[in-house]
Scaffold this active site. Structure first.
Site, PDB file in Angstrom:
ATOM      1  N   VAL A  11      19.318  12.267 -65.121  1.00  0.00           N
ATOM      2  CA  VAL A  11      19.694  10.999 -64.500  1.00  0.00           C
ATOM      3  C   VAL A  11      20.492  10.127 -65.468  1.00  0.00           C
ATOM      4  CG1 VAL A  11      18.777   8.866 -63.511  1.00  0.00           C
ATOM      5  CG2 VAL A  11      17.780  11.055 -62.875  1.00  0.00           C
ATOM      6  N   CYS A 258      11.537  17.101 -59.086  1.00  0.00           N
ATOM      7  CA  CYS A 258      11.455  15.887 -58.264  1.00  0.00           C
ATOM      8  C   CYS A 258      10.529  15.998 -57.057  1.00  0.00           C
ATOM      9  CB  CYS A 258      12.855  15.494 -57.817  1.00  0.00           C
ATOM     10  SG  CYS A 258      13.964  15.287 -59.211  1.00  0.00           S
TER      11      CYS A 258
HETATM   12  C1  UGA Z   1      16.210  16.164 -55.150  1.00  0.00           C
HETATM   13  C2  UGA Z   1      16.885  15.289 -54.093  1.00  0.00           C
HETATM   14  O1  UGA Z   1      17.637  16.123 -53.191  1.00  0.00           O
HETATM   15  C3  UGA Z   1      17.829  14.273 -54.739  1.00  0.00           C
HETATM   16  O2  UGA Z   1      18.364  13.420 -53.742  1.00  0.00           O
HETATM   17  C4  UGA Z   1      17.034  13.438 -55.755  1.00  0.00           C
HETATM   18  O3  UGA Z   1      17.870  12.531 -56.441  1.00  0.00           O
HETATM   19  C5  UGA Z   1      16.383  14.373 -56.776  1.00  0.00           C
HETATM   20  O4  UGA Z   1      15.525  15.318 -56.087  1.00  0.00           O
HETATM   21  C6  UGA Z   1      15.587  13.500 -57.726  1.00  0.00           C
HETATM   22  O5  UGA Z   1      14.629  12.878 -57.287  1.00  0.00           O
HETATM   23  O6  UGA Z   1      16.001  13.375 -58.887  1.00  0.00           O
HETATM   24  P1  UGA Z   1      16.908  18.308 -56.614  1.00  0.00           P
HETATM   25  O7  UGA Z   1      15.450  18.446 -56.866  1.00  0.00           O
HETATM   26  O8  UGA Z   1      17.836  18.324 -57.769  1.00  0.00           O
HETATM   27  O9  UGA Z   1      17.210  16.927 -55.822  1.00  0.00           O
HETATM   28  O10 UGA Z   1      17.380  19.509 -55.678  1.00  0.00           O
HETATM   29  P2  UGA Z   1      17.469  19.766 -54.101  1.00  0.00           P
HETATM   30  O11 UGA Z   1      18.820  20.275 -53.803  1.00  0.00           O
HETATM   31  O12 UGA Z   1      17.006  18.621 -53.322  1.00  0.00           O
HETATM   32  O13 UGA Z   1      16.434  20.985 -53.922  1.00  0.00           O
HETATM   33  C7  UGA Z   1      15.049  20.839 -54.179  1.00  0.00           C
HETATM   34  C8  UGA Z   1      14.317  22.097 -53.778  1.00  0.00           C
HETATM   35  O14 UGA Z   1      14.280  22.242 -52.363  1.00  0.00           O
HETATM   36  C9  UGA Z   1      14.930  23.400 -54.305  1.00  0.00           C
HETATM   37  O15 UGA Z   1      13.904  24.257 -54.774  1.00  0.00           O
HETATM   38  C10 UGA Z   1      15.605  24.013 -53.094  1.00  0.00           C
HETATM   39  O16 UGA Z   1      15.674  25.417 -53.157  1.00  0.00           O
HETATM   40  C11 UGA Z   1      14.684  23.556 -51.981  1.00  0.00           C
HETATM   41  N1  UGA Z   1      15.352  23.466 -50.652  1.00  0.00           N
HETATM   42  C12 UGA Z   1      16.341  22.565 -50.443  1.00  0.00           C
HETATM   43  C13 UGA Z   1      14.927  24.291 -49.618  1.00  0.00           C
HETATM   44  O17 UGA Z   1      14.004  25.127 -49.785  1.00  0.00           O
HETATM   45  N2  UGA Z   1      15.529  24.174 -48.388  1.00  0.00           N
HETATM   46  C14 UGA Z   1      16.522  23.296 -48.166  1.00  0.00           C
HETATM   47  O18 UGA Z   1      17.019  23.261 -46.996  1.00  0.00           O
HETATM   48  C15 UGA Z   1      16.934  22.477 -49.201  1.00  0.00           C
END
Ligand code: UGA
Length: 439
Positions: A11, A258
């Site tokens: 961040v 997160c």
């Molecule tokens: C998440 C949020 O999306 C951000 O908006 C936020 O700023 C961030 O946390 C934070 O709090 O700092 P991030 O953890 O980097 O971001 O990644 P994501 O793309 O959200 O994915 C999180 C997890 O969910 C991954 O393991 C991904 O594989 C999984 N996921 C995501 C799914 O299983 N299905 C989906 O449709 C989307």
């Protein structure tokens, strides 16, 4: 505007670099001298596509610098961003030690009235508390603005310039105006709120996205029993603009630094005010079970995993990052080892991090061919392009038994069948493993 950013994690670093890119003079401060020395040479301590080029560009333009010495850099600045970690405590609540440490640092270093901008994810009420905490330690006037972060790892550089909104929470109009001015260059809609609302927007957004993921995973599990392809179901649901298509990709659950932390913390916040947030507890429980889904399926096809060689395709919690925090891969490996399986992993960038956790208990392969060699099953854990683009013939030519369990829905069921691969993927109807049980 001269801005100081404390903390050079995901961040803090992305925020500092982005603020420099839109024209501000930014100094990023971190207590880790090694990290700072690397950053001064434009070497990023995190794997994040595009970040190093931006660091280099802004250092060269004279707008971005790095330091370990808060006191000396803060003299020119009346705006300090706080972007240190809020890790999870054993009971699920957020640990504020680093925040308080940094806040004390600010109080002891500033020489003028200062706006403190809190980027860190903190429980509702923390910003009010922080204002008093810093104010008690300094004669200068402190204003606090809560500015939660919504960027995703792996696409952080894109997200920081293309966000849907910038949330600014404060009860101080002058500070709000200052922050509005600072953020103008992003050309992203600004939403001004009170402090507590801004804090809650962050938790509620992450918890809602996690809920979407757990919901679609539960539907995927039901599809396996009723028939129906979760990919079609997700698409059909997402076409309804009230639902939206994002975060409806079924698989083996969410990981990262997160969602797991913030869902637990929100549950904790609710408990603290005597509210039973049963929904979020179910989301957390469903995710825990989903992370082990592939092992459960594997166990139903091999009566005994002892001595079986299992390949993990990907270990990062998502593609385009080397981050393995709370990744499904870690619990999968733990369980496989517990059952006596031999585990081999391949990941384009995150293998070393996993090796640091399991040491010699796992084998790290440098290539996909190597990880598949002699394997009794391959588990698709992270949807890297390298993994999506595997030639299907590799499964049959390299593996001892071409059994592929797809936790990220990257392969086509029919193509796998035609290639002679026994294939299972989460939520795509009945199990496609037709081979006899190998003992
Ligand atoms: C998440 C949020 O999306 C951000 O908006 C936020 O700023 C961030 O946390 C934070 O709090 O700092 P991030 O953890 O980097 O971001 O990644 P994501 O793309 O959200 O994915 C999180 C997890 O969910 C991954 O393991 C991904 O594989 C999984 N996921 C995501 C799914 O299983 N299905 C989906 O449709 C989307």
């Amino acid at each position: 505007m001269n801005i100081v950013v404390i903390g050079t994690g995901y961040v803090g670093l992305v925020t500092g670099v982005a603020l420099a890119e839109i024209g501000h003079d930014v100094c990023c401060v971190d207590i880790d001298a090694n990290k700072v020395a690397k950053l001064q040479k434009a070497i990023s301590p995190i794997y994040e596509p595009g970040i190093e080029a931006l660091i280099e560009k802004n250092i060269e333009a004279g707008r971005l610098s790095f330091s370990t010495d808060l006191k000396s850099v803060v003299v020119d600045s009346s705006v300090v961003y706080l972007a240190v970690g809020t890790p999870q405590k054993q009971d699920g609540s957020a640990n504020l030690d680093y925040i308080e440490e940094a806040a004390t640092g600010i109080a002891q270093s500033i020489n003028q009235d200062t706006v403190v901008v809190v980027k860190s994810t903190v429980p509702v009420g923390t910003n009010h508390y922080l204002k008093e905490y810093i104010q008690k330690q300094t004669p200068y006037q402190i204003s606090i603005v809560s500015n939660p972060e919504f960027l995703r790892e792996g696409v952080a550089v894109h997200d920081v310039f293309h966000g849907d909104r910038i949330v600014l929470g404060a009860d101080d109009e002058v500070a709000l105006e200052k922050l509005e001015m600072i953020n103008q260059g992003f050309h992203i809609p600004i939403f001004k709120t009170g402090l507590e609302s801004a804090e809650m927007i962050k938790y509620a957004s992450n918890a809602f996205l996690a809920t979407k993921i757990s919901f679609i995973n539960e539907i995927a599990n039901i599809c396996e029993k009723t028939g129906g392809d979760i990919r079609e179901v997700s698409k059909g649901m997402g076409m309804d603009s009230r639902i939206g298509s994002a975060f409806l990709q079924a698989g083996i659950g969410y990981g990262g630094s997160c969602f797991p932390k913030d869902t637990l913390a929100l549950n904790h916040i609710a408990k603290n005010v005597d509210y039973d947030f049963g929904l979020i507890q179910s989301v957390i429980d469903a995710n825990k079970a989903q992370q082990l889904k592939l092992v459960k399926v594997l166990k139903s096809h091999y009566s005994d995993l002892n001595g079986k060689q299992i390949a993990l395709l990907g270990v990062a919690f998502k593609p385009e990052t080397d981050d393995i925090r709370e990744a499904a891969s870690e619990v999968i490996i733990e369980e496989l080892l517990r059952c006596g399986a031999k585990v081999s992993i391949f990941d384009p960038v995150a293998s070393a991090n996993m090796k640091a956790v399991f040491g010699n208990k796992i084998h790290v392969a440098d290539t996909i061919s190597e990880v598949l060699l002699q394997a009794d099953a391959a588990l698709v854990v992270t949807e890297w392009n390298e993994i999506k683009n595997i030639q299907l013939a590799e499964f049959t030519s390299q593996m001892n038994h071409p059994v592929v369990l797809d936790g990220r829905l990257v392969f086509d069921k029919l193509e796998m069948k035609q290639a002679g691969v026994s294939y299972y993927s989460v939520g795509t109807g009945e199990l496609q493993i037709n081979e006899p049980i190998y003992i």
